[in-house]
Design a protein around this motif. Structure first.
Motif, PDB file in Angstrom:
ATOM      1  N   UNK A 229     -55.869  58.891 -77.336  1.00  0.00           N
ATOM      2  CA  UNK A 229     -55.363  57.680 -76.678  1.00  0.00           C
ATOM      3  C   UNK A 229     -53.912  57.878 -76.257  1.00  0.00           C
ATOM      4  N   UNK A 230     -53.521  57.215 -75.162  1.00  0.00           N
ATOM      5  CA  UNK A 230     -52.115  57.191 -74.747  1.00  0.00           C
ATOM      6  C   UNK A 230     -51.596  55.794 -75.075  1.00  0.00           C
ATOM      7  N   UNK A 231     -50.650  55.714 -76.019  1.00  0.00           N
ATOM      8  CA  UNK A 231     -50.111  54.413 -76.435  1.00  0.00           C
ATOM      9  C   UNK A 231     -48.578  54.509 -76.460  1.00  0.00           C
ATOM     10  N   UNK A 232     -47.906  53.800 -75.561  1.00  0.00           N
ATOM     11  CA  UNK A 232     -46.435  53.847 -75.590  1.00  0.00           C
ATOM     12  C   UNK A 232     -45.873  53.041 -76.754  1.00  0.00           C
ATOM     13  N   UNK A 233     -44.603  53.303 -77.067  1.00  0.00           N
ATOM     14  CA  UNK A 233     -43.919  52.515 -78.093  1.00  0.00           C
ATOM     15  C   UNK A 233     -43.641  51.124 -77.505  1.00  0.00           C
ATOM     16  N   UNK A 234     -44.045  50.071 -78.233  1.00  0.00           N
ATOM     17  CA  UNK A 234     -43.973  48.732 -77.654  1.00  0.00           C
ATOM     18  C   UNK A 234     -42.772  47.897 -78.109  1.00  0.00           C
ATOM     19  N   UNK A 235     -42.036  48.364 -79.142  1.00  0.00           N
ATOM     20  CA  UNK A 235     -40.930  47.531 -79.663  1.00  0.00           C
ATOM     21  C   UNK A 235     -39.975  47.075 -78.564  1.00  0.00           C
ATOM     22  N   UNK A 236     -39.551  48.067 -77.748  1.00  0.00           N
ATOM     23  CA  UNK A 236     -38.525  47.754 -76.748  1.00  0.00           C
ATOM     24  C   UNK A 236     -39.092  46.833 -75.680  1.00  0.00           C
ATOM     25  N   UNK A 237     -40.363  47.015 -75.333  1.00  0.00           N
ATOM     26  CA  UNK A 237     -40.995  46.180 -74.306  1.00  0.00           C
ATOM     27  C   UNK A 237     -41.146  44.746 -74.825  1.00  0.00           C
ATOM     28  N   UNK A 238     -41.523  44.609 -76.117  1.00  0.00           N
ATOM     29  CA  UNK A 238     -41.657  43.270 -76.704  1.00  0.00           C
ATOM     30  C   UNK A 238     -40.300  42.655 -77.031  1.00  0.00           C
ATOM     31  N   UNK A 239     -39.259  43.500 -77.109  1.00  0.00           N
ATOM     32  CA  UNK A 239     -37.936  43.003 -77.505  1.00  0.00           C
ATOM     33  C   UNK A 239     -37.848  42.682 -78.977  1.00  0.00           C
TER      34      UNK A 239
END
Ligand code: SF4
Length: 241
Positions: A229-239
């Motif tokens: 799977x390709x899963x980016x890091x979401x912390x920065x996108x979610x803030x």
């Protein structure tokens, strides 16, 4: 600042907080994060370097840390699990052997985030871990030395529990090194989830890394692994942190 006097009964923590898991197949679950201070690696893309400075560490005993986590659990509501992160928690394995039995006695699920380079330390604490989020570190991604043998030995121990493998891809990552990571996973168990994470920069997901994954890496590792799977890091996108 209090210094660590006994690495078995005390540890160095840079922060403890409640948030959402921002990476991998458990994306979005609510966790208490316990960030351990130091790390045995020096990755060029590390976004925790500032927190790994001694001036940010607080020293906790196993009892004091357990009490603090129970306080957060009652203050913030129920959590899916406790994420041990860092730094690298396994840098503090003697302490974990004291602390994790206390955490399990409280009924908490233990989610270990690790760079996957310390197999002997993992073997000392694996019985108390429920989910192991293992990084594999291609040297062209990290700028550090290779850890191929350590990664393989580590994964052979981690397979006793739920485990997935994550590889951070930067624009400099060599596709053949990611293929080598995939080969280790295939040799241990091809059903282990294999996550490709394009590195994030201050502007979001690095598009060069994403393109490298799409054009060169995915075609070269597509055979023999059941769960890529390709899963980016979401912390920065979610803030969130
Ligand atoms: S292993 Fe993780 S915490 Fe350690 S230097 Fe690399 S990115 Fe940072």
């Amino acid at each position: 600042m209090k210094r660590l006097s006994d690495p078995q009964t005390e540890t160095e923590i840079s922060e403890i907080f409640s948030s959402l898991q921002g990476e991998g197949p458990h994306l979005g679950v609510k966790q208490i994060f316990v960030r351990f201070g130091r790390c045995n690696m020096h990755c060029g893309y590390c976004d925790e370097l500032e927190k790994m400075k001694e001036e940010h560490f607080q020293v906790f005993s196993a009892d004091a840390l357990t009490t603090e986590l129970e306080r957060l659990e009652s203050e913030k509501g129920s959590h899916h699990s406790v994420a041990l992160t860092g730094g690298d928690p396994l840098f503090y394995a003697p302490f974990l052997a004291e602390f994790l039995p206390r955490l399990k006695a409280k009924g908490r699920l233990v989610y270990l985030e690790t760079n996957g380079t310390l197999p002997r330390e993992l073997s000392e604490v694996v019985k108390w871990c429920d989910i192991i989020a293992m990084d594999m570190k291609p040297p062209t991604s990290t700028g550090d030395r290779p850890f191929w043998a350590a990664h393989e030995e580590f994964l052979k121990i981690a397979i006793r529990k739920e485990v997935f493998v994550k590889v951070v891809v930067t624009p400099e990552t060599a596709a053949d090194e990611v293929k080598r990571c995939a080969g280790i996973v295939k040799s241990v168990n091809p059903k282990i989830p294999f996550i490709l994470q394009p590195v994030s920069d201050p502007f979001g997901i690095n598009t060069q890394a994403l393109s490298l994954i799409e054009k060169e890496i995915l075609p070269s590792i597509s055979e023999g692994l059941f769960d890529v799977r390709v899963i980016p890091q979401m912390h920065k996108i979610w803030g969130v942190r």
